[in-house]
Design an enzyme around this catalytic site. Structure first.
Site, short mmCIF file in Angstrom:
data_model
loop_
_atom_site.label_atom_id
_atom_site.label_comp_id
_atom_site.label_asym_id
_atom_site.label_seq_id
_atom_site.Cartn_x
_atom_site.Cartn_y
_atom_site.Cartn_z
N GLY A 597 0.85 -1.19 0.00
CA GLY A 597 0.00 0.00 0.00
C GLY A 597 0.87 1.22 0.00
O GLY A 597 2.09 1.13 -0.09
N LYS A 617 2.50 -6.03 8.71
CA LYS A 617 2.45 -4.81 7.90
C LYS A 617 3.57 -3.88 8.37
O LYS A 617 3.54 -3.37 9.49
CB LYS A 617 1.10 -4.13 8.07
CG LYS A 617 1.02 -2.79 7.38
CD LYS A 617 -0.39 -2.27 7.40
CE LYS A 617 -0.46 -0.81 7.04
NZ LYS A 617 -1.81 -0.30 7.09
N ASP A 722 -11.14 4.64 3.65
CA ASP A 722 -10.38 4.03 2.56
C ASP A 722 -10.96 2.66 2.22
O ASP A 722 -10.22 1.72 1.97
CB ASP A 722 -8.91 3.91 2.98
CG ASP A 722 -7.99 3.66 1.78
OD1 ASP A 722 -8.43 3.94 0.64
OD2 ASP A 722 -6.88 3.17 1.98
#
Ligand SMILES: *[C@@H]1O[C@H](CO)[C@@H](O)[C@H](O)[C@H]1NC(C)=O
Ligand SMILES: *[C@@H]1O[C@H](CO)[C@@H](O)[C@H](O)[C@H]1NC(C)=O
Ligand SMILES: *[C@@H]1O[C@H](CO)[C@@H](O)[C@H](O)[C@H]1NC(C)=O
Ligand SMILES: *[C@@H]1O[C@H](CO)[C@@H](O)[C@H](O)[C@H]1NC(C)=O
Ligand SMILES: *[C@@H]1O[C@H](CO)[C@@H](O)[C@H](O)[C@H]1NC(C)=O
Ligand SMILES: *[C@@H]1O[C@H](CO)[C@@H](O)[C@H](O)[C@H]1NC(C)=O
Ligand SMILES: *[C@@H]1O[C@H](CO)[C@@H](O)[C@H](O)[C@H]1NC(C)=O
Ligand SMILES: *[C@@H]1O[C@H](CO)[C@@H](O)[C@H](O)[C@H]1NC(C)=O
Ligand SMILES: *[C@@H]1O[C@H](CO)[C@@H](O)[C@H](O)[C@H]1NC(C)=O
Ligand SMILES: *[C@@H]1O[C@H](CO)[C@@H](O)[C@H](O)[C@H]1NC(C)=O
Length: 882
Positions: A597, A617, A722
């Site tokens: 991302g 992440k 988002d």
């Protein structure tokens, strides 16, 4: 045209073709009857027989020592051991395709693109009623001879077919839609297409049709007999000749008329207003002359008008103000004259207006410069507009690009321009503007390019320009004086320009070679400072010192506050070190990378010797905003607990081995990946199966439940900000979990982050639960149509939302993802359910799409809220299962 376009067209073709053939099978016999796994083996061997060259020896594994399901390029369905995919892409194969391919009745995908297959496409492919992918592009397939008298939908776009328009086509009198776009077809279009009485859509774009001769467009007259024609698309060909008056006699049902990029002359027929259902009229880049007919005002449904790059002259008719739905007007590079009619200001849905390079005169009407719906661009460059720039320009609060260069504007730059806070591009160069740069322009927080050169501007260059995110700044050829700032854009010699008449400038960065600015304090006294300043000179440093100390203290305290949620999280969960994560992800090996991302990369990792699979992440801290995103996500994750939200295992905030900041989240691993990868499998992903209707519904409910939770059932209102299919992850049971809270915002007034409530994003809409519902609506439409909102068919403001809205309710079956239909129709057929069941399916899909349309309504208050969406989806599911 890009190959991805070709790919998509081929896809559409095969989806529709297969749906059609399947529908025919429903009426007749079921083609699969009698075929077995042995049939498949035989058919594959027959396919191999017609391959003449196989330099990479891919087919050497196609022998009896292996089961055919293990042959290279062959994928089988585990349960039935039948071939579901034949994928031999870019293998330099030479040969033709055996008609026996028609016996592989379980085939869903045929990918033979980028080889050298030649000969005809065997018509037997028409028997493959499960086929969803037919990728044959970049081969040498020849002259197209499908003469199926019952054919209703024929899409052969995106191949390399050449030759003329097949004359037999006019005999396929049942044809509803014909697309031949993106090939090498040439020659004239027959003038007997009027035989196709039911024809609704004719797409001939991106070929070499036409001969640049006067009678090229005579086929249009015959199409006036097609009383259901909705789409007529033939842009990017070689059509010459005059635009025939019969154009205005086409079916009044016509919605899209798109014939740009040809060499068509003549003028727009006066009676164009007859086509009162048109929503797209595009004739860009031709040689059309004459004026815009007054009757255009009757096209009350028109949303897009494209006439740029022609020789159109005369005035813009005031009747254009009657087209209130208009959202896109591109009329640049013509010979339009006179002033812009004030009536254009009545088009309050206008998002883009391009009138550059014409001969327009007079003042810019305040009604037009103040159309607050303009969001994307307003371009009036290279005309002869005079007078001052009206202060109504301040209404353009959501506009990203404004350009009025090369005109004769006088007066000062209105300070109202500072209200255009999302402007990214502003070009006023080449006018006669005077006065100073208004201080209000410090409000242009998003400005990236600013050109005010070649005017008569004077005064100082304001310091604040160095604080704006400018990447380019041109102030040349004005009369600025005083000190040139040194920071921001002024720190990069190649990013700004101040040459020309600006003689009295001084200072600035060294490479400018300007003289140093005079010291401001008077030099008349021998002592550097007058007596009465001495107390000030003593007090000032003390005050400054105190201020600094205060600032340092304040910042320390703040930063402690900001890290508090991260450390709270850390305390709450088992501690994990950088070294452990390094080990777990095999040193963040690219082979473990499962997602990427803006602010982070996600790796698959295994903890406790593989006992525990997790997703790690890692924040890209070098990205601006990544730290903020980390904090936002920590803040949010700390308080969230819900079965449809991604579960956090722990968080790591430490230093890496090089001493750099390292921040990461460890999440539960989702074995089924993201919803996005299910909706849009790449060619590389051989997804075993597709999501069926019930699974999709259930995912839609999961996501809506997650939104309902964060919107209504947490300590404070949280907006995700988002939401999109790539942020919806699926576990083993295909239960959906919403992830990635990196952009999330709190909405309640009493938390630290409440000042973010004014943060704007996307179309300039404020953060709100309604904005989340918009994203949800669009996602719902994407899930059930299979089309991304960014699909290139959505252009000129023809959006996914509009695409669905216009199709409802009658054309619902045409726009639904064919994968769903195939799956459900198979089910209906198998269970011998009756006609009522089909109606039920249709009504179910219609309700879902309707819901998606409501949720993505333009006006926030019209959108349904998450709680009600959950209820509605449960109702739809129940009705369908009854
Ligand atoms: C075909 O199916 C039959 C019955 O299911 C099975 O016995 C046989 O082994 C299969 N043959 C192949 C080649 O898979
Ligand atoms: C059959 O295919 C296997 C697997 O590719 C290969 O090892 C074997 O040599 C082939 N046999 C023949 C006779 O080509
Ligand atoms: C067609 O496919 C071949 C083989 O993969 C490839 O080398 C070539 O670049 C492709 N041609 C075009 C025009 O893309
Ligand atoms: C196949 O051909 C297309 C265009 O024809 C090209 O863009 C693509 O890169 C090729 N793919 C491979 C795997 O060669
Ligand atoms: C398409 O066909 C033309 C001739 O009809 C040929 O020159 C061209 O190479 C072909 N393109 C591809 C990608 O096969
Ligand atoms: C179209 O059908 C007519 C009547 O059946 C036949 O005579 C004619 O040859 C057909 N035309 C083509 C091009 O197939
Ligand atoms: C339209 O159909 C009528 C009646 O069938 C026919 O006489 C006429 O020639 C057709 N017009 C065109 C332009 O094809
Ligand atoms: C369009 O239709 C009208 C009414 O049927 C007819 O009078 C006119 O001649 C037609 N125009 C053209 C150019 O075909
Ligand atoms: C615009 O529409 C109104 C109402 O329908 C009509 O009276 C008027 O004549 C139209 N104006 C133009 C210039 O077409
Ligand atoms: C359209 O615009 C004109 C001029 O700005 C104005 O006088 C008129 O009232 C507007 N008409 C409508 C229907 O809003």
């Amino acid at each position: 045209m890009a190959s991805s376009n070709m790919f998509r067209r081929v896809l559409n073709l095969s989806l529709i073709l297969s749906w059609l053939v399947f529908a025919m099978n429903c009426r007749g016999s079921v083609a699969a009857a009698g075929f077995t796994n042995e049939t498949d083996r035989q058919a594959l061997l027959a396919f191999k027989d017609l391959i003449q060259e196989d330099p990479l020896a891919v087919l050497s594994s196609w022998n009896d020592s292996l089961h055919f399901c293990e042959w290279k390029g062959v994928t089988c369905d585990r349960q039935h051991q039948r071939v579901t995919a034949l994928r031999l892409v870019a293998q330099n194969l030479v040969g033709s395709v055996s008609p026996q391919i028609g016996r592989l009745t379980f085939l869903r995908k045929i990918c033979l693109n980028n080889n050298s297959f030649h000969g005809n496409i065997p018509p037997d492919i028409g028997q493959l009623f499960r086929l969803q992918f037919l990728l044959l592009f970049n081969n040498s397939f020849q002259d197209l001879g499908l003469t199926l008298p019952n054919l209703k939908y024929l899409y052969v776009g995106g191949n390399n077919f050449s030759g003329s328009f097949p004359p037999s086509m006019a005999n396929a009198s049942g044809l509803l839609e014909l697309s031949m776009s993106g090939n090498n077809f040439a020659g004239l279009i027959p003038t007997n297409l009027g035989n196709l009485r039911d024809l609704e859509s004719l797409e001939l774009n991106e070929n070499r049709f036409g001969s640049n001769k006067p009678d090229d467009l005579s086929f249009i007259a015959s199409l006036t007999n097609c009383t259901n024609l909705r789409n007529l698309i033939f842009f990017e060909n070689q059509f010459g000749g005059v635009l025939p008056g019969s154009l205005a006699n086409l079916s009044s049902k016509l919605e899209i008329l798109w014939l740009g990029l040809n060499k068509i002359s003549g003028s727009i027929p006066q009676e164009i207003g007859n086509l009162n259902n048109l929503y797209l009229l595009s004739i860009v880049d031709n040689m059309i002359s004459g004026s815009i007919p007054e009757s255009i005002g009757k096209l009350s449904k028109l949303q897009g008008l494209g006439i740029r790059m022609n020789n159109i002259s005369g005035k813009i008719p005031p009747s254009i103000g009657n087209i209130t739905k208009l959202s896109f007007v591109s009329a640049a590079a013509n010979m339009l004259e006179g002033s812009i009619p004030a009536e254009l200001g009545n088009c309050t849905n206008l998002q883009e207006l391009y009138l550059g390079s014409n001969r327009l005169t007079g003042v810019i009407p305040e009604q037009v410069i103040g159309i607050s719906s303009l969001t994307i661009g307003l371009n009036l460059d290279l005309n002869e507009f005079s007078g001052s720039l009206p202060s109504q320009v301040g209404n353009l609060k959501n506009l990203r690009e404004l350009s009025i260069s090369g005109n004769k504007l006088t007066g000062e730059i209105p300070s109202a321009l500072g209200s255009c806070q999302v402007l990214e591009y502003l070009d006023l160069h080449g006018n006669f503007l005077d006065g100073t740069i208004p201080s209000s322009l410090d409000q242009l927080k998003g400005i990236q390019q600013l050109d005010l050169s070649q005017n008569n501007l004077s005064g100082q260059i304001p310091e604040f320009l160095g604080k704006l995110p400018l990447m380019r700044l041109n102030l040349s050829h004005n009369m600025f004086e005083g000190e040139v700032p040194k920071v921001g854009v002024f720190n990069n010699i190649s990013a700004f320009s101040i040459v020309g008449k600006n003689m009295k400038l001084c200072g600035g960065i060294q490479p400018l070679h300007l003289t140093a600015c005079p010291i401001k304090f008077s030099k008349k006294n021998k002592r550097p400072f007058p007596d009465n300043m001495i107390p000030l000179l003593i007090i000032l440093p003390i005050v400054l010192l105190l201020a600094c100390l205060f600032l340092i203290f304040y910042r320390l305290k703040r930063s402690q506050q900001r890290t508090s949620s991260a450390s709270l999280l850390e305390n709450e969960y088992p501690k994990i070190t950088y070294a452990e994560l390094l080990h777990a992800t095999n040193e963040f090996s690219p082979s473990n990378l499962i997602g990427e991302g803006r602010y982070g990369s996600v790796y698959k990792g295994s903890l406790n010797f593989g006992e525990h699979i997790v997703a790690v992440k890692v924040l890209k801290l070098q990205e601006r905003g990544a730290n903020k995103s980390f904090m936002a996500e920590c803040d949010v994750l700390r308080i969230l607990r819900h079965r449809n939200l991604i579960k956090i295992i722990t968080v790591c905030s430490s230093l890496d081995f090089k001493g750099k900041d390292f921040k990461a989240f460890v999440f539960e691993f989702m074995p089924n990946g993201s919803l996005d990868s299910w909706l849009h499998p790449t060619q590389a992903e051989e997804q075993g199966s597709d999501l069926n209707l019930v699974q999709r519904l259930s995912i839609a409910i999961d996501v809506a439940s997650a939104l309902d939770y964060i919107h209504h059932h947490c300590e404070t209102i949280i907006c995700h900000c988002d939401l999109k299919p790539s942020n919806v992850l699926l576990d083993d049971d295909l239960c959906a979990h919403v992830g990635d809270f990196g952009l999330a915002r709190f909405m309640s007034a009493n938390t630290n982050l409440s000042n973010n409530a004014h943060f704007k994003y996307g179309m300039g809409e404020e953060v709100s639960t309604e904005a989340d519902m918009y994203s949800y609506g669009i996602m719902l439409l994407e899930m059930f149509t299979g089309k991304r909102p960014t699909d290139s068919i959505f252009i000129d403001n023809f959006s996914l939302h509009n695409y669905v809205k216009f199709a409802l309710p009658n054309r619902v079956m045409e726009i639904v993802d064919s994968t769903i239909l195939l799956e459900e129709m198979e089910g209906l057929n198998k269970n011998r359910r009756g006609k009522g069941e089909f109606a039920k399916l249709k009504s179910c899909l219609e309700s879902i799409l309707q819901l998606g349309v409501i949720c993505s309504a333009e006006l926030p208050h019209e959108r349904m809220d998450s709680g009600n969406v959950v209820k509605e989806l449960h109702r739809i599911t129940k009705a369908y299962n009854e």
